[in-house]
Design a protein around this motif. Structure first.
Motif, short mmCIF file in Angstrom:
data_model
loop_
_atom_site.label_atom_id
_atom_site.label_comp_id
_atom_site.label_asym_id
_atom_site.label_seq_id
_atom_site.Cartn_x
_atom_site.Cartn_y
_atom_site.Cartn_z
N MET A 86 76.77 0.62 23.58
CA MET A 86 76.58 1.39 22.35
C MET A 86 75.12 1.79 22.17
O MET A 86 74.20 1.15 22.69
N LEU A 87 74.91 2.83 21.38
CA LEU A 87 73.56 3.21 20.95
C LEU A 87 73.00 2.12 20.04
O LEU A 87 73.75 1.50 19.26
N ASN A 88 71.69 1.90 20.10
CA ASN A 88 71.12 0.89 19.21
C ASN A 88 70.93 1.45 17.81
O ASN A 88 71.11 2.64 17.56
N HIS A 89 70.58 0.56 16.89
CA HIS A 89 70.56 0.94 15.47
C HIS A 89 69.36 1.79 15.09
O HIS A 89 69.29 2.28 13.95
N GLU A 90 68.42 1.99 16.00
CA GLU A 90 67.29 2.88 15.71
C GLU A 90 67.74 4.33 15.58
O GLU A 90 67.00 5.17 15.07
N HIS A 91 68.95 4.62 16.02
CA HIS A 91 69.47 5.98 15.88
C HIS A 91 69.88 6.29 14.44
O HIS A 91 70.07 7.46 14.10
N GLY A 92 70.03 5.28 13.62
CA GLY A 92 70.39 5.49 12.22
C GLY A 92 71.78 5.00 11.92
O GLY A 92 72.73 5.25 12.68
N SER A 93 71.93 4.31 10.80
CA SER A 93 73.22 3.72 10.45
C SER A 93 74.30 4.76 10.23
O SER A 93 75.49 4.49 10.46
N ALA A 94 73.93 5.97 9.79
CA ALA A 94 74.92 7.02 9.59
C ALA A 94 75.57 7.41 10.90
O ALA A 94 76.69 7.93 10.93
N VAL A 95 74.85 7.19 12.01
CA VAL A 95 75.39 7.50 13.34
C VAL A 95 76.08 6.28 13.94
O VAL A 95 77.22 6.36 14.38
N THR A 96 75.38 5.14 13.96
CA THR A 96 75.88 4.00 14.72
C THR A 96 76.98 3.20 14.03
O THR A 96 77.91 2.72 14.69
N ASP A 97 76.90 3.07 12.71
CA ASP A 97 77.89 2.23 12.01
C ASP A 97 79.32 2.73 12.17
O ASP A 97 80.23 1.95 12.48
N PRO A 98 79.59 4.04 11.95
CA PRO A 98 80.98 4.52 12.12
C PRO A 98 81.48 4.37 13.56
O PRO A 98 82.67 4.07 13.78
N ILE A 99 80.59 4.54 14.55
CA ILE A 99 80.99 4.40 15.95
C ILE A 99 81.38 2.96 16.24
O ILE A 99 82.44 2.69 16.83
N GLU A 100 80.56 2.02 15.81
CA GLU A 100 80.86 0.60 16.05
C GLU A 100 82.15 0.20 15.34
O GLU A 100 82.97 -0.55 15.90
N ALA A 101 82.34 0.69 14.13
CA ALA A 101 83.57 0.35 13.38
C ALA A 101 84.80 0.91 14.08
O ALA A 101 85.85 0.25 14.15
N SER A 108 83.22 11.82 31.50
CA SER A 108 83.40 11.87 30.05
C SER A 108 84.86 12.08 29.71
O SER A 108 85.52 12.96 30.28
N ARG A 109 85.36 11.30 28.76
CA ARG A 109 86.74 11.43 28.32
C ARG A 109 86.81 11.34 26.79
O ARG A 109 86.19 10.46 26.18
N PRO A 110 87.60 12.22 26.15
CA PRO A 110 87.83 12.07 24.70
C PRO A 110 88.73 10.87 24.43
O PRO A 110 89.50 10.45 25.30
N VAL A 111 88.59 10.33 23.22
CA VAL A 111 89.39 9.18 22.82
C VAL A 111 90.25 9.57 21.62
O VAL A 111 89.80 10.29 20.72
N GLU A 112 91.47 9.13 21.62
CA GLU A 112 92.39 9.39 20.52
C GLU A 112 91.76 8.98 19.18
O GLU A 112 91.35 7.84 18.99
N GLY A 113 91.63 9.95 18.26
CA GLY A 113 91.12 9.65 16.92
C GLY A 113 89.61 9.57 16.81
O GLY A 113 89.08 9.36 15.72
N MET A 114 88.89 9.73 17.92
CA MET A 114 87.43 9.64 17.88
C MET A 114 86.87 11.01 17.50
O MET A 114 87.09 12.00 18.19
N ASP A 115 86.14 11.05 16.38
CA ASP A 115 85.64 12.32 15.86
C ASP A 115 84.18 12.16 15.41
O ASP A 115 83.87 12.19 14.23
N PHE A 116 83.30 12.00 16.38
CA PHE A 116 81.88 11.88 16.09
C PHE A 116 81.14 12.99 16.84
O PHE A 116 81.60 13.46 17.88
N PHE A 117 80.00 13.39 16.30
CA PHE A 117 79.26 14.49 16.90
C PHE A 117 77.79 14.37 16.54
O PHE A 117 77.40 13.65 15.62
N LEU A 118 76.97 15.12 17.29
CA LEU A 118 75.56 15.31 16.94
C LEU A 118 75.29 16.80 16.94
O LEU A 118 75.78 17.54 17.79
#
Length: 321
Positions: A215-230, A275-285
């Motif tokens: 995973m990306l570390n938390h220096e990227h910002g909680s708005a980015v990392t927290d939803p991904i980890e969850a 790279s592969r998409p994941v069912e229900g994964m909807d994150f972007f930059l």
């Protein structure tokens, strides 16, 4: 011959408006002796008293009453002149400072936008600030950097008294800053080529149970990392945060250890990953042009150009579709 000095006239007008030398001094951010001295100097230059003074009040004399509207008009015109000169000075600025982290240098939208702007506005120069984005964001907020191209997402901002760690992150910037998005790139799961997951067009959530995912570390910002980890925790996956947790380092770590990783989709992949998409994964930059709060006129011209440039691209894409 009388030559009016604005500093003397301002003190006269302030005393007339406040009815007090002391309050006039407070209004002008001057000391009481300074304002009294300026009034005395003005009266001597005119040769007439401008106020009747008692221990309880100060009122205009006939001469002061006659002069006050003329002074008010002159002071108002001086403000108009000041604003006009400042506008001319700003209009004459033909350079601005552009924040652009080194890792964005090969993003096609950055190259194409800057080339197009330079072609249309050859008289405007810009210098680069290649620091990390987390260092640029405070400067955008505090009038020290005109504009940036940022890779990340906007997030709520709690104001200047909020903890810096909640907003000054590498891929997270305050939504109060005006922006134009040039491209939105979905995130995906990076999978070792030898993994059975690589054979899937879309990875189902249940297939991630027990998978170790870098995973990306938390220096990227909680708005980015927290939803991904969850999200991945909900899939039953095990999160691994490498010691070096930027996007490129995470991909290299996953390639080296033959494990899955979160991929942001902006850079070429290591040879051992797909790279592969994941069912229900909807994150972007997003890759966006973000305007600083104190941007000068040249930077605002660049921002307006970016808006037009992006609108034309979007219209062209719509027609092609």
């Amino acid at each position: 011959m009388f030559h009016p000095e604005l500093r003397l006239l301002r003190s006269f007008a302030a005393i007339a408006a406040e009815g007090s030398v002391t309050r006039a001094a407070e209004r002008l951010n001057l000391t009481q002796p300074t304002v009294s001295g300026q009034l005395k100097e003005l009266e001597q230059a005119i040769g007439q008293p401008l106020f009747h003074r008692t221990t309880r009040s100060i009122t205009l004399t006939a001469c002061g009453t006659r002069l006050l509207p003329l002074v008010d008009t002159l002071l108002a015109q001086s403000e108009v002149l000041r604003h006009e000169v400042e506008a001319m000075q700003v209009a004459g600025r033909t350079q601005f400072r552009l924040g652009a982290a080194m890792y964005t240098m090969d993003i096609p939208e950055r190259i194409a936008l800057l080339d197009a702007f330079s072609a249309d506005y050859p008289q405007i120069d810009f210098s680069f600030d290649n620091r990390l984005q987390s260092a640029q964001i405070p400067d955008l907020l505090h009038d020290r950097l005109d504009v940036s191209v940022l890779l990340g997402i906007s997030a709520p901002w709690q104001g200047p008294d909020a903890s810096a760690t909640t907003i000054y992150n590498e891929t997270q910037y305050p939504e109060v800053l005006e922006r134009v998005v040039l491209r939105r790139q979905p995130m995906a799961l990076l999978v070792p080529r030898a993994s059975p997951l690589a054979a899937l067009d879309i990875v189902p959530r249940v297939a991630l149970h027990g998978e170790r995912i870098a995973m990306l570390n938390h220096e990227h910002g909680s708005a980015v990392t927290d939803p991904i980890e969850a999200f991945f925790a909900g899939c039953g996956a095990d999160a691994v945060i490498p010691a070096e947790g930027n996007a490129l380092a995470v991909e290299r770590y996953a390639d080296r250890h033959a494990m899955c990783a979160v991929g942001i989709g902006w850079f070429p992949l290591p040879p051992g990953l797909v790279s592969r998409p994941v069912e229900g994964m909807d994150f972007f930059l997003d890759f966006a042009v973000v305007l600083g709060t104190g941007a000068n006129r040249a930077a605002r011209q660049f921002f307006a150009f970016a808006q037009r440039w992006q609108a034309a691209r979007a219209a062209g894409a719509a027609c092609a579709a």
